[in-house]
Write a protein that holds these residues in place. Structure first.
Motif, mmCIF file in Angstrom:
data_model
loop_
_atom_site.group_PDB
_atom_site.id
_atom_site.type_symbol
_atom_site.label_atom_id
_atom_site.label_comp_id
_atom_site.label_asym_id
_atom_site.label_seq_id
_atom_site.Cartn_x
_atom_site.Cartn_y
_atom_site.Cartn_z
ATOM 1 N N MET A 53 0.822 -1.213 0.000
ATOM 2 C CA MET A 53 0.000 0.000 0.000
ATOM 3 C C MET A 53 0.858 1.266 0.000
ATOM 4 S SD MET A 53 -3.235 -0.984 2.429
ATOM 5 C CE MET A 53 -2.312 -1.789 3.722
ATOM 6 N N SER A 54 1.979 1.239 0.722
ATOM 7 C CA SER A 54 2.821 2.439 0.756
ATOM 8 C C SER A 54 3.480 2.688 -0.594
ATOM 9 C CB SER A 54 3.880 2.325 1.856
ATOM 10 O OG SER A 54 4.832 1.332 1.541
ATOM 11 N N LYS A 55 3.892 1.642 -1.272
ATOM 12 C CA LYS A 55 4.479 1.824 -2.607
ATOM 13 C C LYS A 55 3.435 2.346 -3.584
ATOM 14 C CE LYS A 55 8.283 -1.357 -2.107
ATOM 15 N NZ LYS A 55 9.051 -2.452 -2.690
ATOM 16 N N ARG A 56 2.216 1.849 -3.489
ATOM 17 C CA ARG A 56 1.147 2.331 -4.361
ATOM 18 C C ARG A 56 0.820 3.790 -4.033
ATOM 19 N NH1 ARG A 56 -0.673 3.393 -8.865
ATOM 20 N NH2 ARG A 56 -2.909 3.543 -9.057
ATOM 21 N N ALA A 57 0.802 4.149 -2.763
ATOM 22 C CA ALA A 57 0.534 5.542 -2.375
ATOM 23 C C ALA A 57 1.611 6.471 -2.929
ATOM 24 C CB ALA A 57 0.454 5.658 -0.855
ATOM 25 N N ASN A 58 2.860 6.030 -2.917
ATOM 26 C CA ASN A 58 3.942 6.844 -3.490
ATOM 27 C C ASN A 58 3.750 7.023 -4.991
ATOM 28 O OD1 ASN A 58 5.256 7.251 -1.067
ATOM 29 N ND2 ASN A 58 6.609 5.492 -1.323
ATOM 30 N N GLN A 59 3.307 5.977 -5.694
ATOM 31 C CA GLN A 59 3.039 6.082 -7.129
ATOM 32 C C GLN A 59 1.924 7.092 -7.399
ATOM 33 O OE1 GLN A 59 2.001 2.080 -8.170
ATOM 34 N NE2 GLN A 59 4.121 1.452 -8.532
ATOM 35 N N ILE A 60 0.865 7.004 -6.630
ATOM 36 C CA ILE A 60 -0.281 7.907 -6.809
ATOM 37 C C ILE A 60 0.131 9.349 -6.505
ATOM 38 C CG2 ILE A 60 -2.575 8.516 -5.933
ATOM 39 C CD1 ILE A 60 -2.976 5.472 -5.416
ATOM 40 N N THR A 85 -2.678 7.937 0.271
ATOM 41 C CA THR A 85 -2.718 6.765 1.141
ATOM 42 C C THR A 85 -4.121 6.180 1.213
ATOM 43 O OG1 THR A 85 -2.960 8.253 3.024
ATOM 44 C CG2 THR A 85 -0.765 7.409 2.587
ATOM 45 N N LEU A 86 -5.132 7.034 1.255
ATOM 46 C CA LEU A 86 -6.515 6.544 1.307
ATOM 47 C C LEU A 86 -6.905 5.854 0.006
ATOM 48 C CD1 LEU A 86 -8.174 9.584 3.099
ATOM 49 C CD2 LEU A 86 -7.539 7.384 4.092
ATOM 50 N N ILE A 87 -6.429 6.378 -1.113
ATOM 51 C CA ILE A 87 -6.709 5.744 -2.402
ATOM 52 C C ILE A 87 -6.017 4.384 -2.469
ATOM 53 C CG2 ILE A 87 -6.406 5.918 -4.900
ATOM 54 C CD1 ILE A 87 -6.540 8.978 -4.564
ATOM 55 N N ALA A 88 -4.768 4.313 -2.001
ATOM 56 C CA ALA A 88 -4.021 3.055 -2.022
ATOM 57 C C ALA A 88 -4.673 2.002 -1.135
ATOM 58 C CB ALA A 88 -2.575 3.301 -1.590
ATOM 59 N N ILE A 89 -5.135 2.397 0.028
ATOM 60 C CA ILE A 89 -5.813 1.449 0.923
ATOM 61 C C ILE A 89 -7.090 0.936 0.270
ATOM 62 C CG2 ILE A 89 -7.091 1.248 3.107
ATOM 63 C CD1 ILE A 89 -4.999 3.191 4.304
ATOM 64 N N ASP A 90 -7.864 1.827 -0.303
ATOM 65 C CA ASP A 90 -9.103 1.435 -0.967
ATOM 66 C C ASP A 90 -8.821 0.487 -2.140
ATOM 67 O OD1 ASP A 90 -12.073 1.876 -1.219
ATOM 68 O OD2 ASP A 90 -11.428 2.563 -3.214
ATOM 69 N N ASP A 91 -7.817 0.810 -2.932
ATOM 70 C CA ASP A 91 -7.445 -0.052 -4.055
ATOM 71 C C ASP A 91 -7.008 -1.428 -3.575
ATOM 72 O OD1 ASP A 91 -7.979 2.019 -5.765
ATOM 73 O OD2 ASP A 91 -5.882 2.415 -6.304
ATOM 74 N N PHE A 92 -6.226 -1.477 -2.505
ATOM 75 C CA PHE A 92 -5.736 -2.753 -1.987
ATOM 76 C C PHE A 92 -6.885 -3.604 -1.458
ATOM 77 C CE2 PHE A 92 -3.983 -5.517 1.300
ATOM 78 C CZ PHE A 92 -2.979 -6.153 0.590
ATOM 79 N N LEU A 93 -7.774 -2.994 -0.708
ATOM 80 C CA LEU A 93 -8.882 -3.761 -0.125
ATOM 81 C C LEU A 93 -9.886 -4.238 -1.179
ATOM 82 C CD1 LEU A 93 -9.538 -1.759 3.154
ATOM 83 C CD2 LEU A 93 -8.375 -3.964 2.895
ATOM 84 N N HIS A 94 -9.936 -3.556 -2.313
ATOM 85 C CA HIS A 94 -10.847 -3.963 -3.390
ATOM 86 C C HIS A 94 -10.116 -4.681 -4.523
ATOM 87 C CE1 HIS A 94 -13.306 -0.851 -1.367
ATOM 88 N NE2 HIS A 94 -14.245 -1.746 -1.583
ATOM 89 N N ASP A 95 -8.912 -5.179 -4.241
ATOM 90 C CA ASP A 95 -8.104 -5.970 -5.180
ATOM 91 C C ASP A 95 -7.907 -5.288 -6.524
ATOM 92 O OD1 ASP A 95 -7.821 -8.039 -3.297
ATOM 93 O OD2 ASP A 95 -9.767 -8.879 -3.861
ATOM 94 N N LYS A 96 -7.597 -4.001 -6.499
ATOM 95 C CA LYS A 96 -7.338 -3.255 -7.729
ATOM 96 C C LYS A 96 -5.837 -3.069 -7.975
ATOM 97 C CE LYS A 96 -11.587 -0.562 -7.329
ATOM 98 N NZ LYS A 96 -12.109 0.808 -7.132
#
Length: 111
Positions: free
Chosen positions: A34-41, A86-97
């Motif tokens: 999630m942290s790596k995805r948040a950094n990308q976003i 971070t909120l977008i990354a958490i949401d994406d992770f929990l919804h398998d995106k």
């Protein structure tokens, strides 16, 4: 993933920590993903905002001639109201995106 169309909440909500471990089996591995995805976003958001604000850049840097541009203010407000990366990354992770893989685990499976 288009962060502008994300259905992520704009403020922090409480999650069950076991929901994070559901897909990886490890809470800490999930947090890293999630942290790596948040950094990308965040990088993508910063790049997009910089491109839009660069249009309003003036060639002279005279402090006396500072103008408030309504369009520039609206763009800034729009980006402030978007959910945090971070909120977008958490949401994406929990919804398998998010697609992720762990090369170390793949190597262990081959041995």
């Amino acid at each position: 993933m288009d962060y502008k169309n994300s259905k992520a909440p704009t403020n922090t909500i409480t999650h069950n920590i076991m929901d994070f471990a559901r897909s990886t089996g490890n809470v800490y591995e999930s947090v890293v993903i999630m942290s790596k995805r948040a950094n990308q976003i965040a990088a993508q958001m910063k790049e997009d905002l910089s491109k839009k604000l660069k249009e309003f850049a003036q060639s002279n840097d005279n402090l006396e001639e500072t103008f408030e541009n309504r369009e520039q203010i609206e763009i800034s407000r729009y980006y402030e109201k978007l959910p945090k990366p971070t909120l977008i990354a958490i949401d994406d992770f929990l919804h398998d995106k998010i697609y992720y893989r762990n090369p170390a685990k793949e190597k262990d499976m081959l041995d």
